[in-house]
Design a protein around this motif. Structure first.
Motif, PDB file in Angstrom:
ATOM      1  N   VAL A   1      41.657  38.463  42.456  1.00  0.00           N
ATOM      2  CA  VAL A   1      40.201  38.563  42.322  1.00  0.00           C
ATOM      3  C   VAL A   1      39.724  37.254  41.687  1.00  0.00           C
ATOM      4  CG1 VAL A   1      38.297  39.837  41.271  1.00  0.00           C
ATOM      5  CG2 VAL A   1      40.380  41.068  41.944  1.00  0.00           C
TER       6      VAL A   1
ATOM      7  N   GLY B   1      36.967  42.116  36.361  1.00  0.00           N
ATOM      8  CA  GLY B   1      36.409  43.083  35.418  1.00  0.00           C
ATOM      9  C   GLY B   1      35.243  43.889  35.978  1.00  0.00           C
ATOM     10  N   LYS B   2      35.047  43.849  37.293  1.00  0.00           N
ATOM     11  CA  LYS B   2      33.932  44.583  37.906  1.00  0.00           C
ATOM     12  C   LYS B   2      34.413  45.721  38.798  1.00  0.00           C
ATOM     13  CE  LYS B   2      30.501  41.492  39.129  1.00  0.00           C
ATOM     14  NZ  LYS B   2      30.013  40.380  39.995  1.00  0.00           N
ATOM     15  N   GLY B   3      35.708  46.003  38.748  1.00  0.00           N
ATOM     16  CA  GLY B   3      36.222  47.131  39.524  1.00  0.00           C
ATOM     17  C   GLY B   3      36.775  46.761  40.896  1.00  0.00           C
TER      18      GLY B   3
ATOM     19  N   PHE C   1      46.357  45.634  33.524  1.00  0.00           N
ATOM     20  CA  PHE C   1      45.672  46.229  34.696  1.00  0.00           C
ATOM     21  C   PHE C   1      46.562  47.312  35.318  1.00  0.00           C
ATOM     22  CE2 PHE C   1      45.153  45.624  39.427  1.00  0.00           C
ATOM     23  CZ  PHE C   1      43.912  46.235  39.552  1.00  0.00           C
TER      24      PHE C   1
ATOM     25  N   ILE D   1      47.653  40.458  44.957  1.00  0.00           N
ATOM     26  CA  ILE D   1      46.259  40.875  44.736  1.00  0.00           C
ATOM     27  C   ILE D   1      45.595  39.825  43.852  1.00  0.00           C
ATOM     28  CG2 ILE D   1      47.061  42.497  42.936  1.00  0.00           C
ATOM     29  CD1 ILE D   1      44.446  44.114  43.526  1.00  0.00           C
TER      30      ILE D   1
ATOM     31  N   GLY E   1      39.457  44.902  41.641  1.00  0.00           N
ATOM     32  CA  GLY E   1      40.912  45.050  41.666  1.00  0.00           C
ATOM     33  C   GLY E   1      41.297  46.516  41.841  1.00  0.00           C
ATOM     34  N   ARG E   2      40.642  47.358  41.065  1.00  0.00           N
ATOM     35  CA  ARG E   2      40.916  48.806  41.170  1.00  0.00           C
ATOM     36  C   ARG E   2      40.619  49.305  42.583  1.00  0.00           C
ATOM     37  NH1 ARG E   2      40.807  53.270  37.481  1.00  0.00           N
ATOM     38  NH2 ARG E   2      40.230  52.004  35.685  1.00  0.00           N
TER      39      ARG E   2
ATOM     40  N   ASN F   1      52.056  37.422  32.427  1.00  0.00           N
ATOM     41  CA  ASN F   1      50.696  37.710  32.899  1.00  0.00           C
ATOM     42  C   ASN F   1      50.202  39.010  32.250  1.00  0.00           C
ATOM     43  OD1 ASN F   1      48.349  38.307  34.252  1.00  0.00           O
ATOM     44  ND2 ASN F   1      49.205  38.065  36.306  1.00  0.00           N
TER      45      ASN F   1
ATOM     46  N   ARG G   1      46.932  50.273  33.000  1.00  0.00           N
ATOM     47  CA  ARG G   1      45.686  51.057  32.997  1.00  0.00           C
ATOM     48  C   ARG G   1      45.613  51.977  34.232  1.00  0.00           C
ATOM     49  NH1 ARG G   1      41.850  53.060  29.755  1.00  0.00           N
ATOM     50  NH2 ARG G   1      39.849  53.199  30.807  1.00  0.00           N
TER      51      ARG G   1
ATOM     52  N   THR H   1      45.032  31.649  36.562  1.00  0.00           N
ATOM     53  CA  THR H   1      45.887  32.653  35.920  1.00  0.00           C
ATOM     54  C   THR H   1      47.152  32.036  35.332  1.00  0.00           C
ATOM     55  OG1 THR H   1      45.115  34.277  37.554  1.00  0.00           O
ATOM     56  CG2 THR H   1      47.090  34.857  36.299  1.00  0.00           C
TER      57      THR H   1
HETATM   58  C1  LIG Z   1      44.612  41.678  37.656  1.00  0.00           C
HETATM   59  C2  LIG Z   1      43.367  41.721  38.535  1.00  0.00           C
HETATM   60  C3  LIG Z   1      43.771  41.963  39.986  1.00  0.00           C
HETATM   61  C4  LIG Z   1      42.486  42.902  38.050  1.00  0.00           C
HETATM   62  O1  LIG Z   1      41.350  42.985  38.893  1.00  0.00           O
HETATM   63  P1  LIG Z   1      39.898  43.250  38.254  1.00  0.00           P
HETATM   64  O2  LIG Z   1      38.926  43.405  39.370  1.00  0.00           O
HETATM   65  O3  LIG Z   1      39.609  42.211  37.245  1.00  0.00           O
HETATM   66  O4  LIG Z   1      40.138  44.640  37.502  1.00  0.00           O
HETATM   67  P2  LIG Z   1      39.151  45.913  37.461  1.00  0.00           P
HETATM   68  O5  LIG Z   1      37.787  45.436  37.081  1.00  0.00           O
HETATM   69  O6  LIG Z   1      39.278  46.697  38.701  1.00  0.00           O
HETATM   70  O7  LIG Z   1      39.775  46.704  36.230  1.00  0.00           O
HETATM   71  C5  LIG Z   1      40.575  47.867  36.356  1.00  0.00           C
HETATM   72  C6  LIG Z   1      41.136  48.225  35.009  1.00  0.00           C
HETATM   73  O8  LIG Z   1      42.040  47.217  34.549  1.00  0.00           O
HETATM   74  C7  LIG Z   1      41.761  46.875  33.194  1.00  0.00           C
HETATM   75  N1  LIG Z   1      41.619  45.421  33.049  1.00  0.00           N
HETATM   76  C8  LIG Z   1      41.132  44.582  33.960  1.00  0.00           C
HETATM   77  N2  LIG Z   1      41.097  43.331  33.476  1.00  0.00           N
HETATM   78  C9  LIG Z   1      41.539  43.416  32.217  1.00  0.00           C
HETATM   79  C10 LIG Z   1      41.696  42.471  31.176  1.00  0.00           C
HETATM   80  N3  LIG Z   1      41.349  41.177  31.334  1.00  0.00           N
HETATM   81  N4  LIG Z   1      42.198  42.900  29.999  1.00  0.00           N
HETATM   82  C11 LIG Z   1      42.499  44.194  29.826  1.00  0.00           C
HETATM   83  N5  LIG Z   1      42.361  45.135  30.769  1.00  0.00           N
HETATM   84  C12 LIG Z   1      41.885  44.748  31.949  1.00  0.00           C
HETATM   85  C13 LIG Z   1      40.431  47.454  32.825  1.00  0.00           C
HETATM   86  O9  LIG Z   1      40.618  48.195  31.646  1.00  0.00           O
HETATM   87  C14 LIG Z   1      40.036  48.335  33.962  1.00  0.00           C
HETATM   88  O10 LIG Z   1      40.013  49.665  33.564  1.00  0.00           O
HETATM   89  P3  LIG Z   1      38.599  50.393  33.276  1.00  0.00           P
HETATM   90  O11 LIG Z   1      37.738  50.148  34.478  1.00  0.00           O
HETATM   91  O12 LIG Z   1      38.979  51.815  33.112  1.00  0.00           O
HETATM   92  O13 LIG Z   1      38.072  49.747  32.044  1.00  0.00           O
HETATM   93  C15 LIG Z   1      42.512  40.438  38.404  1.00  0.00           C
HETATM   94  O14 LIG Z   1      42.243  40.210  37.063  1.00  0.00           O
HETATM   95  C16 LIG Z   1      43.228  39.201  38.972  1.00  0.00           C
HETATM   96  O15 LIG Z   1      43.108  38.889  40.156  1.00  0.00           O
HETATM   97  N6  LIG Z   1      43.949  38.462  38.116  1.00  0.00           N
HETATM   98  C17 LIG Z   1      44.577  37.227  38.522  1.00  0.00           C
HETATM   99  C18 LIG Z   1      45.707  37.407  39.530  1.00  0.00           C
HETATM  100  C19 LIG Z   1      46.697  38.425  39.062  1.00  0.00           C
HETATM  101  O16 LIG Z   1      47.073  38.442  37.899  1.00  0.00           O
HETATM  102  N7  LIG Z   1      47.081  39.336  39.964  1.00  0.00           N
HETATM  103  C20 LIG Z   1      47.939  40.467  39.594  1.00  0.00           C
HETATM  104  C21 LIG Z   1      49.328  40.092  39.356  1.00  0.00           C
HETATM  105  S1  LIG Z   1      50.157  39.618  40.818  1.00  0.00           S
END
Ligand SMILES: CC(C)(COP(=O)(O)OP(=O)(O)OC[C@H]1O[C@@H](n2cnc3c(N)ncnc32)[C@H](O)[C@@H]1OP(=O)(O)O)[C@@H](O)C(=O)NCCC(=O)NCCS
Length: 172
Positions: free
Chosen positions: A92, A98-100, A135, A90, A102-103, A129, A138, A25
């Protein structure tokens, strides 16, 4: 997919997820020295899990039986009266984003905080970030404050943004 409380046996997986996801990241966003210097610390993590204060929580998320994500949280740390719970971290694994997951981790965290009477939430994210910020946006979070990144000496010119939910019921 399954979200459950972390156990001591999850310490290795949590540390691998933390370091691999952090590097993926923040490479290019934060100084290389910080990225390369990060080390997995399973013993430290196990100790933190063992000594976890009663008002904090650690959840892991499994994908096909493998632990691939985690979240840690508890009471908000600065005493913000409008945002009483906090997700401290948090992560992932990149291959499972992108598989839900994080949500699902945010939903479980918001639920856990609410059972302790904390039905508002704050989460800090590095300003650069954009994926993390999208995220939280959203999920209905609003950018509410900023501060310099204090965690790492040498990165104080970077800014963190707090996303806030004054009521987490839509998250739950
Ligand atoms: C940010 C993070 C926690 C999101 O977790 P994830 O499992 O990928 O996200 P989800 O699949 O649950 O997505 C939830 C929503 O966020 C949005 N989203 C997720 N990744 C996205 C991306 N790359 N670009 C745009 N929107 C995104 C999606 O639109 C999604 O909504 P939808 O289901 O209605 O389409 C994950 O990408 C991560 O760990 N990133 C690296 C570490 C980090 O940045 N942590 C957070 C900051 S401390």
């Amino acid at each position: 997919m399954r979200v459950r409380p972390a156990t001591l046996d999850d310490a290795e997986a949590i540390e691998r997820i933390r370091v691999e996801t952090w590097r993926a990241t923040y490479r290019g966003l934060l100084p290389d020295g910080l990225i390369d210097g990060l080390r997995e610390n399973p013993d430290g993590r196990r100790e933190r899990l063992r000594a976890q204060p009663a008002d904090q929580f650690s959840f892991v998320a499994e994908d096909a039986g493998q632990v691939v994500a985690f979240a840690v949280g508890g009471r908000e740390r600065s005493g913000d009266p409008a945002h009483r719970g906090e997700v401290y971290a948090i992560y992932v694994l990149p291959a499972h984003q992108g598989k839900g997951l994080g949500r699902a981790l945010i939903r479980q965290s918001a639920h856990e905080l609410a059972t302790r009477g904390l039905d508002s939430l704050l989460i800090w994210v590095l300003r650069e970030n954009t994926i993390g910020r999208r995220f939280y946006e959203r999920l209905g979070g609003r950018a509410i404050r900023e501060k310099p990144l204090e965690e790492f000496p040498g990165a104080a010119d970077h800014i963190e943004i707090a996303y806030g939910w004054s009521d987490t019921s839509p998250l739950r």
